[in-house]
Design a protein around this motif. Structure first.
Motif, PDB file in Angstrom:
ATOM      1  N   THR A   1      19.807  54.612 101.416  1.00 51.64           N
ATOM      2  CA  THR A   1      20.826  55.139 100.520  1.00 51.64           C
ATOM      3  C   THR A   1      21.858  54.040 100.268  1.00 51.64           C
ATOM      4  O   THR A   1      21.934  53.063 101.029  1.00 51.64           O
ATOM      5  N   PRO A   2      22.684  54.169  99.232  1.00 51.80           N
ATOM      6  CA  PRO A   2      23.714  53.150  98.973  1.00 51.80           C
ATOM      7  C   PRO A   2      24.626  52.907 100.174  1.00 51.80           C
ATOM      8  O   PRO A   2      24.972  51.762 100.472  1.00 51.80           O
ATOM      9  N   LEU A   3      25.019  53.969 100.883  1.00 46.17           N
ATOM     10  CA  LEU A   3      25.877  53.792 102.056  1.00 46.17           C
ATOM     11  C   LEU A   3      25.136  53.106 103.197  1.00 46.17           C
ATOM     12  O   LEU A   3      25.718  52.316 103.939  1.00 46.17           O
ATOM     13  N   ALA A   4      23.857  53.382 103.320  1.00 47.26           N
ATOM     14  CA  ALA A   4      23.055  52.695 104.337  1.00 47.26           C
ATOM     15  C   ALA A   4      22.917  51.210 103.989  1.00 47.26           C
ATOM     16  O   ALA A   4      22.942  50.348 104.869  1.00 47.26           O
ATOM     17  N   GLN A   5      22.784  50.906 102.701  1.00 46.31           N
ATOM     18  CA  GLN A   5      22.722  49.513 102.265  1.00 46.31           C
ATOM     19  C   GLN A   5      24.016  48.785 102.614  1.00 46.31           C
ATOM     20  O   GLN A   5      24.004  47.628 103.056  1.00 46.31           O
ATOM     21  N   ASP A   6      25.145  49.461 102.431  1.00 52.09           N
ATOM     22  CA  ASP A   6      26.432  48.866 102.789  1.00 52.09           C
ATOM     23  C   ASP A   6      26.491  48.571 104.289  1.00 52.09           C
ATOM     24  O   ASP A   6      27.023  47.538 104.712  1.00 52.09           O
ATOM     25  N   LEU A   7      25.923  49.466 105.086  1.00 51.53           N
ATOM     26  CA  LEU A   7      25.917  49.281 106.537  1.00 51.53           C
ATOM     27  C   LEU A   7      25.046  48.085 106.925  1.00 51.53           C
ATOM     28  O   LEU A   7      25.382  47.339 107.851  1.00 51.53           O
ATOM     29  N   VAL A   8      23.948  47.897 106.211  1.00 48.07           N
ATOM     30  CA  VAL A   8      23.083  46.734 106.461  1.00 48.07           C
ATOM     31  C   VAL A   8      23.859  45.443 106.205  1.00 48.07           C
ATOM     32  O   VAL A   8      23.756  44.483 106.969  1.00 48.07           O
ATOM     33  N   ARG A   9      24.636  45.420 105.140  1.00 47.05           N
ATOM     34  CA  ARG A   9      25.414  44.210 104.830  1.00 47.05           C
ATOM     35  C   ARG A   9      26.466  43.945 105.906  1.00 47.05           C
ATOM     36  O   ARG A   9      26.756  42.795 106.235  1.00 47.05           O
ATOM     37  N   LYS A  10      27.027  45.030 106.448  1.00 40.25           N
ATOM     38  CA  LYS A  10      28.049  44.884 107.484  1.00 40.25           C
ATOM     39  C   LYS A  10      27.444  44.355 108.779  1.00 40.25           C
ATOM     40  O   LYS A  10      28.069  43.565 109.490  1.00 40.25           O
ATOM     41  N   PHE A  11      26.224  44.799 109.108  1.00 32.97           N
ATOM     42  CA  PHE A  11      25.558  44.386 110.346  1.00 32.97           C
ATOM     43  C   PHE A  11      24.286  43.605 110.020  1.00 32.97           C
ATOM     44  O   PHE A  11      23.225  43.851 110.591  1.00 32.97           O
ATOM     45  N   ALA A  12      24.415  42.661 109.093  1.00 39.33           N
ATOM     46  CA  ALA A  12      23.245  41.939 108.583  1.00 39.33           C
ATOM     47  C   ALA A  12      22.451  41.243 109.678  1.00 39.33           C
ATOM     48  O   ALA A  12      21.224  41.149 109.599  1.00 39.33           O
ATOM     49  N   LYS A  13      23.115  40.767 110.732  1.00 41.07           N
ATOM     50  CA  LYS A  13      22.420  40.040 111.795  1.00 41.07           C
ATOM     51  C   LYS A  13      21.693  40.964 112.758  1.00 41.07           C
ATOM     52  O   LYS A  13      20.907  40.510 113.590  1.00 41.07           O
ATOM     53  N   ARG A  14      21.942  42.270 112.652  1.00 41.86           N
ATOM     54  CA  ARG A  14      21.318  43.217 113.581  1.00 41.86           C
ATOM     55  C   ARG A  14      20.270  44.108 112.930  1.00 41.86           C
ATOM     56  O   ARG A  14      19.679  44.949 113.602  1.00 41.86           O
ATOM     57  N   VAL A  15      20.056  43.937 111.634  1.00 41.26           N
ATOM     58  CA  VAL A  15      19.069  44.758 110.931  1.00 41.26           C
ATOM     59  C   VAL A  15      18.000  43.858 110.335  1.00 41.26           C
ATOM     60  O   VAL A  15      18.311  42.927 109.595  1.00 41.26           O
ATOM     61  N   ARG A  16      16.745  44.114 110.678  1.00 36.56           N
ATOM     62  CA  ARG A  16      15.622  43.348 110.150  1.00 36.56           C
ATOM     63  C   ARG A  16      14.703  44.293 109.394  1.00 36.56           C
ATOM     64  O   ARG A  16      14.765  45.511 109.553  1.00 36.56           O
ATOM     65  N   ARG A  17      13.841  43.734 108.564  1.00 35.34           N
ATOM     66  CA  ARG A  17      12.854  44.548 107.855  1.00 35.34           C
ATOM     67  C   ARG A  17      11.460  44.047 108.187  1.00 35.34           C
ATOM     68  O   ARG A  17      11.215  42.838 108.222  1.00 35.34           O
ATOM     69  N   GLU A  18      10.557  44.976 108.442  1.00 38.41           N
ATOM     70  CA  GLU A  18       9.166  44.649 108.743  1.00 38.41           C
ATOM     71  C   GLU A  18       8.565  43.815 107.615  1.00 38.41           C
ATOM     72  O   GLU A  18       8.695  44.164 106.449  1.00 38.41           O
ATOM     73  N   GLY A  19       7.947  42.682 107.967  1.00 39.31           N
ATOM     74  CA  GLY A  19       7.318  41.840 106.965  1.00 39.31           C
ATOM     75  C   GLY A  19       8.232  40.774 106.385  1.00 39.31           C
ATOM     76  O   GLY A  19       7.794  39.925 105.621  1.00 39.31           O
ATOM     77  N   VAL A  20       9.533  40.801 106.746  1.00 37.33           N
ATOM     78  CA  VAL A  20      10.486  39.797 106.272  1.00 37.33           C
ATOM     79  C   VAL A  20      10.790  38.849 107.424  1.00 37.33           C
ATOM     80  O   VAL A  20      11.030  39.286 108.551  1.00 37.33           O
ATOM     81  N   SER A  21      10.776  37.567 107.151  1.00 39.34           N
ATOM     82  CA  SER A  21      10.987  36.563 108.187  1.00 39.34           C
ATOM     83  C   SER A  21      12.283  36.794 108.951  1.00 39.34           C
ATOM     84  O   SER A  21      13.303  37.170 108.372  1.00 39.34           O
ATOM     85  N   GLU A  22      12.243  36.546 110.250  1.00 35.71           N
ATOM     86  CA  GLU A  22      13.441  36.672 111.089  1.00 35.71           C
ATOM     87  C   GLU A  22      14.538  35.725 110.621  1.00 35.71           C
ATOM     88  O   GLU A  22      15.719  35.982 110.829  1.00 35.71           O
ATOM     89  N   ASP A  23      14.148  34.615 110.015  1.00 36.29           N
ATOM     90  CA  ASP A  23      15.114  33.603 109.586  1.00 36.29           C
ATOM     91  C   ASP A  23      15.663  33.873 108.193  1.00 36.29           C
ATOM     92  O   ASP A  23      16.531  33.148 107.712  1.00 36.29           O
ATOM     93  N   SER A  24      15.170  34.912 107.540  1.00 35.20           N
ATOM     94  CA  SER A  24      15.599  35.178 106.170  1.00 35.20           C
ATOM     95  C   SER A  24      17.071  35.576 106.121  1.00 35.20           C
ATOM     96  O   SER A  24      17.547  36.381 106.917  1.00 35.20           O
ATOM     97  N   THR A  25      17.810  34.996 105.180  1.00 37.06           N
ATOM     98  CA  THR A  25      19.216  35.355 104.967  1.00 37.06           C
ATOM     99  C   THR A  25      19.394  36.094 103.650  1.00 37.06           C
ATOM    100  O   THR A  25      20.508  36.332 103.218  1.00 37.06           O
ATOM    101  N   ASP A  26      18.276  36.448 103.022  1.00 35.84           N
ATOM    102  CA  ASP A  26      18.324  37.167 101.745  1.00 35.84           C
ATOM    103  C   ASP A  26      18.562  38.645 102.023  1.00 35.84           C
ATOM    104  O   ASP A  26      17.657  39.378 102.384  1.00 35.84           O
ATOM    105  N   ILE A  27      19.808  39.089 101.854  1.00 38.19           N
ATOM    106  CA  ILE A  27      20.145  40.473 102.152  1.00 38.19           C
ATOM    107  C   ILE A  27      19.384  41.428 101.241  1.00 38.19           C
ATOM    108  O   ILE A  27      19.090  42.559 101.608  1.00 38.19           O
ATOM    109  N   GLY A  28      19.030  40.958 100.032  1.00 38.16           N
ATOM    110  CA  GLY A  28      18.267  41.795  99.109  1.00 38.16           C
ATOM    111  C   GLY A  28      16.910  42.173  99.672  1.00 38.16           C
ATOM    112  O   GLY A  28      16.435  43.286  99.471  1.00 38.16           O
ATOM    113  N   GLN A  29      16.291  41.246 100.401  1.00 39.52           N
ATOM    114  CA  GLN A  29      14.996  41.535 101.019  1.00 39.52           C
ATOM    115  C   GLN A  29      15.139  42.553 102.137  1.00 39.52           C
ATOM    116  O   GLN A  29      14.289  43.408 102.327  1.00 39.52           O
TER     117      GLN A  29
END
Length: 270
Positions: A98-126
Motif C-alpha cells: 500500500t502507499p503507506l507501506a511504501q513510505d515505511l519501506v523508504r523510512k527503513f530502506a536498509k532493513r527491507v529487502r525484496r526476493e530476487g533483488v540484489s542485497e546491494d541494490s540501492t534502487d528503492i523502486g525495486q
C-alpha cells in the motif's frame, strides 16, 4: 530350578548398556544413537535450532523465504519489522505494498529487502515493487501518444474512456489503483488542468501537481511527494512532457515527514 549364572547376567547387562548408550566394543559412537544426534547438534547448532519465524539467510548464503507476501499493509510491515528486532524483513517478489507501506519501506530502506533483488541494490523502486504508473488522456495528441508508447513498459493505461467528461472517473480509477498498491502513481494529459487538479487533490491517495515547468515538477516531488502529474498537452511539446514524465518515473513517491504531519491535520486525507 537351575541356578542363574552371575557371569551370564553380567554379560547380558553389559550388552544392554552398550546398546542403550550406542557404544561399540571399541567405545565409538554408533550412527543414529542419542549421542550421535547430540554431537551433530553441537557441531551444527543452526540445523537443530527452532525457527523463530523470521527470514534469515541460510549457511549457504541463499536468500531466506520471504516474511511477507500478497497484499502488504503498513501495519503488517511494521509488525514484521518489530518482530525482526533490528534484523531485516524480506518481501516476496510479487508482494504488493500500500502507499503507506511504501513510505515505511523508504523510512527503513536498509532493513527491507525484496526476493530476487540484489542485497546491494540501492534502487528503492525495486524494493517497493517497481509498480507501473497509470496514465490517462482526455483526447488525441501525437506527442502524448509518443511519450506513453516509448515508456509502455512502465505505464498502465487507465480504462476510463478518453473523453473530457470522464475526467472524474479517471481520477477515481487512478486513486483506487494507487490506494490498492496496483500503481505507484498517475499521469494525466489534459487540455485544461483546473478540473483534474481539483478532483485529484480531493482523493485520499493522490498528491497532484501541475507540470507547467521542470522546476515545478522537481519541487512537487521534493516537497509533497507528488504521485500524480497533470500535463496540459496544448501548451507543452513532446520534449517538455517527456522530461517531466521521466522525472516522475524516476522516483518512488513518498510523503516527506513535514508534509505528512500537515496532511494528518487535514480532514479527508492521509
Amino acid at each position: 530350578m537351575s541356578q542363574i549364572d552371575p557371569q551370564l547376567v553380567q554379560r547380558i547387562a553389559d550388552e544392554v548398556m552398550r546398546a542403550m548408550t550406542g557404544l561399540t566394543e571399541s567405545g565409538s559412537v554408533k550412527p543414529g544413537s542419542p549421542e550421535s544426534r547430540m554431537g551433530m547438534c553441537q557441531a551444527a547448532p543452526s540445523s537443530c535450532s527452532t525457527s523463530s519465524g523470521l527470514a534469515e539467510s541460510g549457511s549457504d548464503g541463499r536468500r531466506a523465504k520471504p516474511n511477507l507476501s500478497g497484499f502488504v499493509t503498513a501495519n503488517q510491515l511494521e509488525d514484521a519489522l518489530n518482530a525482526a528486532k533490528g534484523g531485516s524483513v524480506t518481501l516476496a517478489a510479487d508482494a504488493k505494498l500500500t502507499p503507506l507501506a511504501q513510505d515505511l519501506v523508504r523510512k527503513f530502506a536498509k532493513r527491507v529487502r525484496r526476493e530476487g533483488v540484489s542485497e546491494d541494490s540501492t534502487d528503492i523502486g525495486q524494493i517497493v515493487g517497481g509498480l507501473p504508473w497509470m496514465w490517462w488522456t482526455c483526447g488525441s495528441c501525437q506527442a502524448v501518444q509518443r511519450v506513453v508508447e516509448e515508456r509502455r513498459s512502465r505505464l498502465l493505461p487507465c480504462i476510463a474512456p478518453r473523453q473530457g467528461r470522464m475526467i472524474a472517473r479517471a481520477v477515481r480509477d487512478i486513486d483506487a489503483a494507487v490506494a490498492e498498491g496496483r500503481a505507484a502513481g498517475g499521469l494525466m494529459f489534459v487540455t485544461k488542468a483546473a478540473r483534474a487538479m481539483c478532483l485529484a487533490n480531493r482523493r485520499r491517495a493522490l498528491r497532484a501537481i501541475l507540470g507547467h515547468c521542470d522546476d515545478a515538477v522537481s519541487e512537487g516531488i521534493a516537497e509533497v511527494g507528488a504521485n500524480l502529474l497533470v500535463l496540459e498537452f496544448p501548451f507543452n511539446d513532446y520534449a517538455q512532457m517527456a522530461r517531466r514524465v521521466d522525472l516522475m518515473l524516476a522516483i518512488a513517491p513518498g510523503v516527506p515527514a513535514e508534509m505528512r504531519s500537515l496532511l494528518a491535520t487535514t480532514e479527508g486525507v492521509v
